[in-house]
Motif scaffolding. Sequence first.
Motif, PDB file in Angstrom:
ATOM      1  N   GLU A   6       0.841  -1.191   0.000  1.00 59.12           N
ATOM      2  CA  GLU A   6       0.000   0.000   0.000  1.00 59.12           C
ATOM      3  C   GLU A   6       0.881   1.247   0.000  1.00 59.12           C
ATOM      4  O   GLU A   6       1.906   1.312   0.676  1.00 59.12           O
ATOM      5  CB  GLU A   6      -0.871   0.030   1.274  1.00 59.12           C
ATOM      6  CG  GLU A   6      -1.957  -1.016   1.293  1.00 59.12           C
ATOM      7  CD  GLU A   6      -3.178  -0.568   0.543  1.00 59.12           C
ATOM      8  OE1 GLU A   6      -3.143   0.478  -0.094  1.00 59.12           O
ATOM      9  OE2 GLU A   6      -4.172  -1.291   0.586  1.00 59.12           O
ATOM     10  N   GLN A  85     -12.595   4.453  -4.778  1.00 60.02           N
ATOM     11  CA  GLN A  85     -12.436   3.566  -3.628  1.00 60.02           C
ATOM     12  C   GLN A  85     -13.154   2.235  -3.861  1.00 60.02           C
ATOM     13  O   GLN A  85     -12.628   1.166  -3.535  1.00 60.02           O
ATOM     14  CB  GLN A  85     -12.974   4.229  -2.356  1.00 60.02           C
ATOM     15  CG  GLN A  85     -12.126   5.367  -1.813  1.00 60.02           C
ATOM     16  CD  GLN A  85     -10.835   4.897  -1.162  1.00 60.02           C
ATOM     17  OE1 GLN A  85     -10.383   3.779  -1.359  1.00 60.02           O
ATOM     18  NE2 GLN A  85     -10.230   5.761  -0.374  1.00 60.02           N
ATOM     19  N   ARG A  88     -11.102   0.235  -6.328  1.00 58.63           N
ATOM     20  CA  ARG A  88      -9.957  -0.373  -5.658  1.00 58.63           C
ATOM     21  C   ARG A  88     -10.373  -1.631  -4.901  1.00 58.63           C
ATOM     22  O   ARG A  88      -9.688  -2.657  -4.937  1.00 58.63           O
ATOM     23  CB  ARG A  88      -9.319   0.610  -4.672  1.00 58.63           C
ATOM     24  CG  ARG A  88      -8.511   1.732  -5.277  1.00 58.63           C
ATOM     25  CD  ARG A  88      -7.983   2.655  -4.187  1.00 58.63           C
ATOM     26  NE  ARG A  88      -7.047   1.966  -3.305  1.00 58.63           N
ATOM     27  CZ  ARG A  88      -7.331   1.524  -2.091  1.00 58.63           C
ATOM     28  NH1 ARG A  88      -8.552   1.667  -1.593  1.00 58.63           N
ATOM     29  NH2 ARG A  88      -6.417   0.931  -1.358  1.00 58.63           N
ATOM     30  N   THR A 181      -4.470   3.466  -5.940  1.00 61.32           N
ATOM     31  CA  THR A 181      -4.014   3.825  -4.601  1.00 61.32           C
ATOM     32  C   THR A 181      -3.065   5.016  -4.655  1.00 61.32           C
ATOM     33  O   THR A 181      -3.164   5.949  -3.858  1.00 61.32           O
ATOM     34  CB  THR A 181      -3.314   2.628  -3.936  1.00 61.32           C
ATOM     35  OG1 THR A 181      -4.231   1.534  -3.823  1.00 61.32           O
ATOM     36  CG2 THR A 181      -2.822   2.985  -2.540  1.00 61.32           C
ATOM     37  N   SER A 191      -4.642   7.111   4.061  1.00 63.08           N
ATOM     38  CA  SER A 191      -4.294   5.717   3.808  1.00 63.08           C
ATOM     39  C   SER A 191      -5.131   4.774   4.662  1.00 63.08           C
ATOM     40  O   SER A 191      -5.505   3.690   4.225  1.00 63.08           O
ATOM     41  CB  SER A 191      -2.804   5.496   4.076  1.00 63.08           C
ATOM     42  OG  SER A 191      -2.496   5.782   5.431  1.00 63.08           O
ATOM     43  N   SER A 194      -8.382   4.351   2.992  1.00 62.15           N
ATOM     44  CA  SER A 194      -8.263   3.518   1.794  1.00 62.15           C
ATOM     45  C   SER A 194      -8.174   2.042   2.160  1.00 62.15           C
ATOM     46  O   SER A 194      -8.810   1.198   1.524  1.00 62.15           O
ATOM     47  CB  SER A 194      -7.024   3.936   0.986  1.00 62.15           C
ATOM     48  OG  SER A 194      -7.205   5.215   0.418  1.00 62.15           O
ATOM     49  N   THR A 198     -11.012  -1.082   1.318  1.00 64.03           N
ATOM     50  CA  THR A 198     -10.758  -2.369   0.669  1.00 64.03           C
ATOM     51  C   THR A 198     -11.426  -3.502   1.439  1.00 64.03           C
ATOM     52  O   THR A 198     -11.981  -4.431   0.846  1.00 64.03           O
ATOM     53  CB  THR A 198      -9.247  -2.637   0.559  1.00 64.03           C
ATOM     54  OG1 THR A 198      -8.645  -2.646   1.858  1.00 64.03           O
ATOM     55  CG2 THR A 198      -8.574  -1.602  -0.299  1.00 64.03           C
TER      56      THR A 198
END
Length: 303
Positions: A6, A85, A88, A181, A191, A194, A198
């Motif tokens: 990441e 998002q 992802r 990302t 982060s 994010s 996921t």
Amino acid sequence: MEEPLEAVDSTNEPHDHPLKGIGYMLAGVAILVALEMCAKSAANAGVGVLQVSWVRYVGHLVLFAAIFGPKLKLGLVKTQYPVKQISRGVLLLLMTLASFLSLQYLQMIQVTVIGFLIPLVVAALSVPMLKERVGPHRWGAIIIGFIGVMLVVRPTSLDTHWSMLVLMGGIFFYGFYMIYTKQLASKGESSIRSVFYTALIGGVILTLPMPFVWEMPQNIEVWGYLAAAGILGGIGHFLVIKAHEFAPASLLAPFIYTQVIWSVLMGYLQFGDLPDHWTILGGAIVISSGIYLMVREARKQKK
């Protein structure tokens, strides 16, 4: 394959504790490999890929909500980029399914080495998607790294298993995931948010088929593998985030390759697997290519 790549930098604190960051990174990598071992063990016991993946995502989701929810509240889910998002999350889910499926048939070290193709794929995708310039040195590293993966896969050999091709397809999905990302990170997206998304997207999608595919584990050992898979994914990614609080990504990136040590060790102790000479040779080539790319990137950033 749980790849701790990441683009995280979860706080604005200075990176003034490099040894602490390296320690968190080493622990996070080891835990994510242990997650793969648990997923493979559960699959060997007859648990389906969707079920193992669901437990992994829900465990990650619950853990992150418990750790960051009280502090961030709605900030944990409030984003200006919901479409990206969600995209992802779907891409990472596809990679997870490909990885867990391949673990049913391949050695852990084979999955790990093929997974090292990821930074090379990201470097290639950065040209059309991020408009980055990739010079001859980086293209050379990408091509050599791909040759290393081909030594592991050996597409002309009778020993090649179809799951290797599935895994490579998943890696390309993961490449797009990493590009998204990076794009979100460049726009200031948290982060932590994010990583939470996921887990949220994967957990929601996998919950839909669970009433139709869930099978009750046969014994306490299988329950243990599933419980560990649900916990270890969240802990591993949390430790990777902590690592980036204390040390820059350029310093931490090479320690990702300690996956090789843990994959060989856990694969041997749990399953009696040892890598053949083609896997060792291909792994050495891929790792060398990846490290070369990291060194070139570090020098570029200094300039």
